[in-house]
Scaffold this motif. Sequence first.
Motif, PDB file in Angstrom:
ATOM      1  N   THR A  77      34.707  44.986  37.495  1.00 30.43           N
ATOM      2  CA  THR A  77      34.800  43.601  37.956  1.00 30.43           C
ATOM      3  C   THR A  77      33.695  42.764  37.333  1.00 30.43           C
ATOM      4  O   THR A  77      32.731  43.285  36.794  1.00 30.43           O
ATOM      5  CB  THR A  77      34.676  43.517  39.493  1.00 30.43           C
ATOM      6  OG1 THR A  77      33.375  43.952  39.880  1.00 30.43           O
ATOM      7  CG2 THR A  77      35.740  44.343  40.185  1.00 30.43           C
ATOM      8  N   GLU A  81      32.979  41.138  42.309  1.00 31.24           N
ATOM      9  CA  GLU A  81      34.201  40.879  43.071  1.00 31.24           C
ATOM     10  C   GLU A  81      34.715  42.168  43.709  1.00 31.24           C
ATOM     11  O   GLU A  81      34.394  43.266  43.258  1.00 31.24           O
ATOM     12  CB  GLU A  81      35.280  40.324  42.142  1.00 31.24           C
ATOM     13  CG  GLU A  81      34.934  38.986  41.549  1.00 31.24           C
ATOM     14  CD  GLU A  81      35.903  38.580  40.455  1.00 31.24           C
ATOM     15  OE1 GLU A  81      36.276  37.404  40.450  1.00 31.24           O
ATOM     16  OE2 GLU A  81      36.261  39.410  39.614  1.00 31.24           O
ATOM     17  N   LYS A  87      42.676  39.045  41.658  1.00 31.87           N
ATOM     18  CA  LYS A  87      41.723  38.145  40.998  1.00 31.87           C
ATOM     19  C   LYS A  87      40.683  38.935  40.197  1.00 31.87           C
ATOM     20  O   LYS A  87      40.313  38.548  39.089  1.00 31.87           O
ATOM     21  CB  LYS A  87      41.039  37.260  42.033  1.00 31.87           C
ATOM     22  CG  LYS A  87      40.068  36.279  41.429  1.00 31.87           C
ATOM     23  CD  LYS A  87      39.408  35.430  42.487  1.00 31.87           C
ATOM     24  CE  LYS A  87      38.387  34.516  41.810  1.00 31.87           C
ATOM     25  NZ  LYS A  87      37.531  33.855  42.753  1.00 31.87           N
ATOM     26  N   ALA A  88      40.214  40.062  40.747  1.00 29.75           N
ATOM     27  CA  ALA A  88      39.229  40.887  40.040  1.00 29.75           C
ATOM     28  C   ALA A  88      39.821  41.423  38.736  1.00 29.75           C
ATOM     29  O   ALA A  88      39.151  41.431  37.697  1.00 29.75           O
ATOM     30  CB  ALA A  88      38.761  42.033  40.929  1.00 29.75           C
ATOM     31  N   ASN A  91      40.192  38.404  36.235  1.00 29.36           N
ATOM     32  CA  ASN A  91      38.894  37.963  35.722  1.00 29.36           C
ATOM     33  C   ASN A  91      38.298  38.970  34.747  1.00 29.36           C
ATOM     34  O   ASN A  91      37.721  38.587  33.725  1.00 29.36           O
ATOM     35  CB  ASN A  91      37.922  37.681  36.866  1.00 29.36           C
ATOM     36  CG  ASN A  91      38.291  36.426  37.625  1.00 29.36           C
ATOM     37  OD1 ASN A  91      39.050  35.581  37.145  1.00 29.36           O
ATOM     38  ND2 ASN A  91      37.771  36.296  38.834  1.00 29.36           N
TER      39      ASN A  91
END
Length: 161
Positions: A77, A81, A87-88, A91
Amino acid sequence: MRVFLLYSIYLLLVLSPSLVQGQGHVLDKPVTELCLTCICEAISGCNATAICTSPEKGTCGIFRITWGYWVDAGKLTVNGEHPDSEKAFINCANDPHCAADLVQNYMKKFNQDCNDDGEMDCHDYARIHKLGAYGCQADMPYKFQSVFEECIEKYEDEGFQ
């Protein structure tokens, strides 16, 4: 311009500090920076603007990372995160440092001599990245193979390692 872009990505991967965290920290890095650069060039043209916003769309970031690849490589991550969130994944896959560390972890986990030449090298890592851990002995797609080989030859001729 393309040489400048590739060299910039090479410098970004080598010189910039990373805030990558996760379950599978990168302890040693089997893949050279030259090899990472050429895998990036062959898989995506190192197009850092082609980010993804959803793992359902397939692959993300300059290394075209999938959700499964991210999981196998340790769910790294960015900035701490939670490692199980969508989302991790997005990203990390879209971040050049995190994505490069994913590639390193994946190669460490699944290293094998895909072309049966008796050594683990960049050609094997490119096959593992493109064809997967259990399919790396298959034929490489022509476009990926030709871009990859051209990149390796070009940078070796210029003295990069």
